[in-house]
Design a protein around this motif. Structure first.
Motif, PDB file in Angstrom:
ATOM      1  N   GLY A  70       0.807  -1.215   0.000  1.00  0.00           N
ATOM      2  CA  GLY A  70       0.000   0.000   0.000  1.00  0.00           C
ATOM      3  C   GLY A  70       0.838   1.262   0.000  1.00  0.00           C
ATOM      4  O   GLY A  70       0.534   2.232  -0.720  1.00  0.00           O
ATOM      5  N   LEU A  71       1.919   1.278   0.774  1.00  0.00           N
ATOM      6  CA  LEU A  71       2.762   2.472   0.842  1.00  0.00           C
ATOM      7  C   LEU A  71       3.520   2.707  -0.470  1.00  0.00           C
ATOM      8  O   LEU A  71       3.598   3.837  -0.966  1.00  0.00           O
ATOM      9  CB  LEU A  71       3.750   2.344   2.007  1.00  0.00           C
ATOM     10  CG  LEU A  71       3.112   2.329   3.409  1.00  0.00           C
ATOM     11  CD1 LEU A  71       4.183   2.138   4.472  1.00  0.00           C
ATOM     12  CD2 LEU A  71       2.340   3.616   3.656  1.00  0.00           C
ATOM     13  N   VAL A  72       4.076   1.622  -1.047  1.00  0.00           N
ATOM     14  CA  VAL A  72       4.791   1.787  -2.320  1.00  0.00           C
ATOM     15  C   VAL A  72       3.814   2.151  -3.433  1.00  0.00           C
ATOM     16  O   VAL A  72       4.113   2.990  -4.299  1.00  0.00           O
ATOM     17  CB  VAL A  72       5.567   0.507  -2.649  1.00  0.00           C
ATOM     18  CG1 VAL A  72       6.265   0.637  -4.000  1.00  0.00           C
ATOM     19  CG2 VAL A  72       6.597   0.203  -1.566  1.00  0.00           C
ATOM     20  N   GLY A  73       2.623   1.525  -3.415  1.00  0.00           N
ATOM     21  CA  GLY A  73       1.626   1.871  -4.424  1.00  0.00           C
ATOM     22  C   GLY A  73       1.144   3.296  -4.294  1.00  0.00           C
ATOM     23  O   GLY A  73       0.818   3.946  -5.298  1.00  0.00           O
ATOM     24  N   SER A  74       1.097   3.814  -3.066  1.00  0.00           N
ATOM     25  CA  SER A  74       0.692   5.210  -2.885  1.00  0.00           C
ATOM     26  C   SER A  74       1.680   6.168  -3.534  1.00  0.00           C
ATOM     27  O   SER A  74       1.284   7.222  -4.047  1.00  0.00           O
ATOM     28  CB  SER A  74       0.560   5.516  -1.390  1.00  0.00           C
ATOM     29  OG  SER A  74       1.833   5.455  -0.735  1.00  0.00           O
ATOM     30  N   VAL A  75       2.967   5.808  -3.518  1.00  0.00           N
ATOM     31  CA  VAL A  75       3.971   6.657  -4.168  1.00  0.00           C
ATOM     32  C   VAL A  75       3.740   6.674  -5.680  1.00  0.00           C
ATOM     33  O   VAL A  75       3.793   7.737  -6.329  1.00  0.00           O
ATOM     34  CB  VAL A  75       5.383   6.168  -3.827  1.00  0.00           C
ATOM     35  CG1 VAL A  75       6.433   6.972  -4.582  1.00  0.00           C
ATOM     36  CG2 VAL A  75       5.628   6.250  -2.326  1.00  0.00           C
ATOM     37  N   ALA A  76       3.476   5.495  -6.247  1.00  0.00           N
ATOM     38  CA  ALA A  76       3.221   5.436  -7.687  1.00  0.00           C
ATOM     39  C   ALA A  76       1.974   6.228  -8.059  1.00  0.00           C
ATOM     40  O   ALA A  76       1.956   6.954  -9.070  1.00  0.00           O
ATOM     41  CB  ALA A  76       3.072   3.978  -8.123  1.00  0.00           C
ATOM     42  N   MET A  77       0.922   6.126  -7.251  1.00  0.00           N
ATOM     43  CA  MET A  77      -0.291   6.878  -7.531  1.00  0.00           C
ATOM     44  C   MET A  77      -0.046   8.374  -7.391  1.00  0.00           C
ATOM     45  O   MET A  77      -0.558   9.182  -8.190  1.00  0.00           O
ATOM     46  CB  MET A  77      -1.421   6.450  -6.594  1.00  0.00           C
ATOM     47  CG  MET A  77      -2.745   7.133  -6.900  1.00  0.00           C
ATOM     48  SD  MET A  77      -4.001   6.891  -5.621  1.00  0.00           S
ATOM     49  CE  MET A  77      -4.157   5.129  -5.649  1.00  0.00           C
ATOM     50  N   ALA A  78       0.734   8.776  -6.391  1.00  0.00           N
ATOM     51  CA  ALA A  78       1.026  10.197  -6.203  1.00  0.00           C
ATOM     52  C   ALA A  78       1.815  10.759  -7.378  1.00  0.00           C
ATOM     53  O   ALA A  78       1.580  11.900  -7.812  1.00  0.00           O
ATOM     54  CB  ALA A  78       1.792  10.400  -4.902  1.00  0.00           C
ATOM     55  N   VAL A  79       2.734   9.970  -7.921  1.00  0.00           N
ATOM     56  CA  VAL A  79       3.512  10.429  -9.074  1.00  0.00           C
ATOM     57  C   VAL A  79       2.608  10.665 -10.270  1.00  0.00           C
ATOM     58  O   VAL A  79       2.710  11.691 -10.973  1.00  0.00           O
ATOM     59  CB  VAL A  79       4.620   9.412  -9.406  1.00  0.00           C
ATOM     60  CG1 VAL A  79       5.295   9.766 -10.735  1.00  0.00           C
ATOM     61  CG2 VAL A  79       5.658   9.378  -8.285  1.00  0.00           C
TER      62      VAL A  79
END
Length: 279
Positions: free
Chosen positions: A110-119
């Motif tokens: 979830g945390l790594v995916g949140s970075v991708a979504m934020a980008v």
């Protein structure tokens, strides 16, 4: 051949007086709508039926013997014997899926995916809206009332309070969705990314499409759905890859609560070679 024995039991003797009583009451009430003669006849039948029924049970109930036959029956079957496939021979019951991912894998995904979504969201802000703060201010409007009053120019400006709230919302929701992915991905062991990168984002986007007007009216009026779905797919793919690369663990639902809670007690700890228990 089965052995048969004949015995006799006492059962109440059959009688027609309850039916006579029922017909009498029916005629009594039918006379209220038709003619008084029906009521008179019904009263006579009711009295006679009561008298006859009372004589069947008073002072002693009339009974009769009925012969019954008991058999020493043995149940057999002609079906073939089916061989059991040992899904999980070391478990008392096969809980499917047999293996799952630890909770930490869902949190990391979830945390790594949140970075991708934020980008992807920030890329949308720069390329389409002209400001990286545009999607951040829209997200903060979900729970921040002051963000709803921002005008078109202010949506493109930096606001520290909106940034803090957006980071909190994005991190919390992404962590929860990552935990959900960690629980659901074992259901698709051969195509885990199909669930995390396509099925999940499509369902999640469809749900938000129907309720976003209630959650965040400002975001609903400014959202770009193709970019939104693309960011959801990016989150799902990245989070799914992180989760599926984690080591599997055996499903523990069939274990006793003491073992799942890590309680150390005699009988729960494996014995040592010298006969004691491991500390």
């Amino acid at each position: 051949m089965a052995r048969e024995e004949t015995t006799t039991i006492e059962v109440p003797a059959p009688t027609a007086w309850p039916l006579v009583l029922a017909v009498g009451f029916t005629l009594m009430f039918a006379g209220l709508l038709t003619n008084v003669s029906f009521t008179a006849l019904g009263a006579v039948l009711a009295v006679v039926g009561c008298a006859g029924w009372f004589r069947e049970v008073l002072p002693r109930q009339h009974e009769e013997g009925v012969a019954i036959v008991t058999e020493d029956a043995r149940v057999t079957t002609g079906r073939r014997v089916v061989e059991r496939f040992p899904v999980a021979p070391d478990q008392l019951r096969a809980w499917l899926p047999v293996h799952t991912y630890p909770i930490s894998a869902g949190v990391k995904g979830g945390l790594v995916g949140s970075v991708a979504m934020a980008v992807l969201a920030c890329a949308y802000g720069v390329l389409k809206a002209g400001s990286v703060w545009y999607p951040i201010n829209l997200l903060a409007a979900a729970i921040y009332a002051e963000s709803l009053a921002l005008g078109p120019t202010e949506l493109h400006a930096f606001h520290a309070s909106s940034l803090a709230i957006a980071i909190f919302i994005h991190g919390l929701v992404s962590t929860l969705v990552g935990l959900l992915y960690g629980a659901m991905l074992p259901m698709f062991p051969r195509r885990p990314i199909l669930l995390g990168g396509l099925i999940g984002p499509v369902l999640w986007s469809g749900l938000l499409y129907t309720i976003l007007g209630l959650l965040n009216p400002l975001l609903e009026s400014h959202i770009d759905w193709p970019w939104f779905v693309a960011s959801q797919i990016g989150f799902g793919v990245v989070a799914g890859l992180v989760v599926v690369r984690a080591s599997h663990m055996t499903t523990r639902e069939n274990l006793a609560f003491a073992l799942r809670a890590g309680v150390e007690a005699p009988g729960l700890i494996a014995p040592r070679d010298d006969g004691g228990t491991r500390q």
